[in-house]
Design a protein around this motif. Structure first.
Motif, mmCIF file in Angstrom:
data_model
loop_
_atom_site.group_PDB
_atom_site.id
_atom_site.type_symbol
_atom_site.label_atom_id
_atom_site.label_comp_id
_atom_site.label_asym_id
_atom_site.label_seq_id
_atom_site.Cartn_x
_atom_site.Cartn_y
_atom_site.Cartn_z
ATOM 1 N N ARG A 47 0.748 -1.210 -0.011
ATOM 2 C CA ARG A 47 0.057 0.030 -0.179
ATOM 3 C C ARG A 47 0.968 1.225 0.026
ATOM 4 N NH1 ARG A 47 -5.649 -1.153 2.445
ATOM 5 N NH2 ARG A 47 -5.795 1.236 2.191
ATOM 6 N N ASN A 48 0.515 2.220 -0.892
ATOM 7 C CA ASN A 48 1.331 3.565 -0.793
ATOM 8 C C ASN A 48 0.841 4.618 0.084
ATOM 9 O OD1 ASN A 48 -0.756 4.058 -2.094
ATOM 10 N ND2 ASN A 48 0.096 4.556 -3.947
ATOM 11 N N ASP A 49 -0.210 4.193 1.021
ATOM 12 C CA ASP A 49 -0.783 5.027 1.909
ATOM 13 C C ASP A 49 -0.078 4.908 3.240
ATOM 14 O OD1 ASP A 49 -2.151 2.685 2.147
ATOM 15 O OD2 ASP A 49 -4.141 3.747 2.109
ATOM 16 N N LEU A 50 0.702 3.940 3.287
ATOM 17 C CA LEU A 50 1.358 3.784 4.736
ATOM 18 C C LEU A 50 2.669 3.160 4.812
ATOM 19 C CD1 LEU A 50 1.430 0.454 5.489
ATOM 20 C CD2 LEU A 50 -0.847 0.777 5.561
ATOM 21 N N ARG A 51 3.425 3.631 5.656
ATOM 22 C CA ARG A 51 4.860 2.884 5.786
ATOM 23 C C ARG A 51 4.973 2.486 7.354
ATOM 24 N NH1 ARG A 51 8.559 5.905 8.683
ATOM 25 N NH2 ARG A 51 7.928 8.085 9.172
ATOM 26 N N LEU A 52 5.876 1.510 7.661
ATOM 27 C CA LEU A 52 5.766 0.919 8.801
ATOM 28 C C LEU A 52 7.184 1.412 9.500
ATOM 29 C CD1 LEU A 52 5.480 -2.828 7.831
ATOM 30 C CD2 LEU A 52 3.677 -1.124 8.464
ATOM 31 N N LEU B 22 3.340 -2.710 16.519
ATOM 32 C CA LEU B 22 3.550 -2.260 14.942
ATOM 33 C C LEU B 22 3.072 -0.947 14.656
ATOM 34 C CD1 LEU B 22 4.044 -4.663 11.674
ATOM 35 C CD2 LEU B 22 2.791 -2.414 11.778
ATOM 36 N N SER B 23 4.197 -0.096 14.335
ATOM 37 C CA SER B 23 3.648 1.357 14.309
ATOM 38 C C SER B 23 3.678 1.598 12.863
ATOM 39 C CB SER B 23 4.552 2.555 15.258
ATOM 40 O OG SER B 23 3.817 3.654 15.222
ATOM 41 N N VAL B 24 2.287 2.016 12.262
ATOM 42 C CA VAL B 24 2.110 2.345 11.126
ATOM 43 C C VAL B 24 1.996 3.864 10.821
ATOM 44 C CG1 VAL B 24 0.499 2.176 9.000
ATOM 45 C CG2 VAL B 24 0.803 0.394 10.651
ATOM 46 N N VAL B 25 2.670 4.596 10.056
ATOM 47 C CA VAL B 25 2.748 6.063 9.727
ATOM 48 C C VAL B 25 1.973 6.048 8.508
ATOM 49 C CG1 VAL B 25 3.889 8.123 9.631
ATOM 50 C CG2 VAL B 25 5.038 6.143 10.935
ATOM 51 N N LEU B 26 0.835 6.941 8.562
ATOM 52 C CA LEU B 26 0.068 7.249 7.401
ATOM 53 C C LEU B 26 0.828 8.159 6.391
ATOM 54 C CD1 LEU B 26 -3.312 7.186 9.222
ATOM 55 C CD2 LEU B 26 -2.297 5.173 8.288
ATOM 56 N N GLN B 27 0.552 7.905 5.170
ATOM 57 C CA GLN B 27 1.256 8.793 4.105
ATOM 58 C C GLN B 27 0.198 9.620 3.296
ATOM 59 O OE1 GLN B 27 4.939 8.240 3.677
ATOM 60 N NE2 GLN B 27 4.255 7.800 5.834
ATOM 61 N N GLY B 28 0.671 10.735 2.817
ATOM 62 C CA GLY B 28 -0.223 11.437 1.880
ATOM 63 C C GLY B 28 -1.528 11.864 2.410
ATOM 64 N N SER C 211 0.632 8.511 13.023
ATOM 65 C CA SER C 211 0.615 6.896 13.182
ATOM 66 C C SER C 211 -0.152 6.333 14.129
ATOM 67 C CB SER C 211 2.180 6.843 14.023
ATOM 68 O OG SER C 211 2.208 7.075 15.379
ATOM 69 N N VAL C 212 -0.183 5.058 13.937
ATOM 70 C CA VAL C 212 -1.320 4.007 14.572
ATOM 71 C C VAL C 212 -0.389 2.974 15.156
ATOM 72 C CG1 VAL C 212 -3.184 2.776 14.398
ATOM 73 C CG2 VAL C 212 -3.265 4.703 13.149
#
Ligand code: PLP
Length: 384
Positions: free
Chosen positions: A273-278, A293-299, A354-355
């Protein structure tokens, strides 16, 4: 039938834990008894060395570190902006001033290159944090500290089981602090561990931990007689908590393996997915002990973070945020020092976008799949 909610964290308590606690309560020794001492020795064995002192919380361990080092008014300590408030409050509690450094966007760990410009003649120490189970880049940090004559305190509250080049975190700097709060890697209810490689530091912290008395209960030859040689607090751990800690520690390797397996499974479920990075560490052979696991939302997704948290909650998926503000932006530090999130852009990005998803041993494989699927579906939905 709808699925049960999956909490972000849940203490992993078995009948063995309960029996150990009840056993202490059947006896007469509830404090400074055999379990406290044994827990410290067994914890040192797990770490692979060091002097360990059980304490009442992770915050207490950090406070003791600064008290023992004699850091106080007029002194400054570099701490990361992206951390629990305890990391900075411990500095503040001895009257020194925390100075906030930004983090690397990749791992969330303190960015060594941002430390040097913050150093002044007043800087006495670096109070680093191993972020959600990834080890800090200790080589450069320790050599900077050595060059500038700074002490290094490692906050390992969310990094039990984490290694840097085969050494357990907490044994690389001058002192380390662990937390056994219920949702951390293991628990004693409330509790913590102060660790150090130095016998003299351990000896002084031993006194600071218990009123500054010169001999502990079991060292008194004549019952009831002791002297008071320094100031001190009562930050001891009870034998009830220590007995629980000993059982938890026996299960810890298995609990860490479960966290690692859940982390890998969840990561695989979020790829492409290009709307998140780990938040992750791409260095080879990193001794990672996953906390979450922390997910940083993109864009465009980044602006939808809070909606996502709310929707996931409604769907029974427990999440958290590590951490909800870069510390220079929280009211206390903002009011006291006029600090803000200016100058800590990476920490601010992670705080705001992030989540944190659960990977704890309370999850089943099926739960992990459900977390991944709900996360993907809900993210797509809130971005529509
Ligand atoms: C939880 C935590 C602490 C505080 O530990 P307690 O045992 O709750 O006092 C300190 N530092 C970090 C990074 C933490 O996450």
């Amino acid at each position: 039938m709808s699925d049960q909610p999956i909490p972000f964290g849940r203490p992993y308590i078995t009948d063995e834990d309960r029996a150990a606690v009840l056993d202490v309560l059947k006896g007469d020794v509830l404090a400074h008894g055999p379990h406290g001492k044994a827990f410290e020795e067994e914890f040192a064995r797990f770490l692979g060395g060091g002097h360990c002192l059980s304490v009442s919380s992770g915050m207490a361990a950090l406070h003791l570190a600064y008290l023992e080092m004699g850091i106080g008014p007029g002194d400054e300590v570099i701490v990361p902006a992206l951390t629990h408030t305890a990391t900075a409050h411990a500095v503040e509690m001895v009257g020194a001033r925390p100075i906030f450094a930004d983090c690397l966007s990749g791992t969330g760990n303190m960015d060594v290159s941002t430390i040097e410009p913050l150093l002044t003649a007043r800087t006495k120490a670096i109070g680093l944090v191993h972020f959600i189970g990834f080890p800090c880049d200790m080589g450069p940090i320790l050599s900077l500290a050595q060059r500038r004559g700074l002490r290094v305190i490692e906050d390992c509250a969310i990094a039990l089981g984490t290694h840097y080049e085969d050494t357990h975190v907490g044994l690389l700097g001058d002192a380390g602090a662990f937390s056994f709060y219920p949702v951390k890697h293991m628990t004693t209810g409330e509790g913590g561990m102060f660790v150090t490689r130095h016998a003299d530091v351990a000896h002084r912290v031993h006194q600071w931990r218990a009123f500054g008395v010169d001999r502990s209960f079991e060292e008194r030859t004549i019952p009831g007689l002791y002297d008071v040689t320094t100031l001190g607090l009562n930050y001891r751990m009870s034998d009830i908590n220590a007995a629980l800690g000993r059982v938890q520690l026996r299960h810890l390797p298995e609990l860490i393996r479960k966290r690692q397996a859940h982390f890998s499974q969840l990561k695989a479920g979020l790829t492409g997915r290009n709307d998140l990075r780990l938040i992750e560490d791409h260095r080879p052979k990193v001794g990672h002990s996953p906390y979450c696991l922390s997910v940083v939302l993109q864009g465009r997704a980044a602006a939808r973070r809070n909606d996502l948290l709310l929707k996931l909650k409604a769907r029974g998926i427990g999440t958290s945020v590590y951490y909800p503000h870069p510390l220079p932006r929280v009211t206390y530090y903002r009011k006291k020092y006029g600090t803000s999130s200016d100058g800590v852009p990476s920490a601010t990005d992670i705080s705001d976008h992030s989540v944190a998803l659960p990977v704890g041993p309370h999850l089943t494989e099926k739960d992990v799949d459900r977390v991944a699927q709900q996360f993907r579906d809900t993210l797509t939905e809130v971005c529509k």
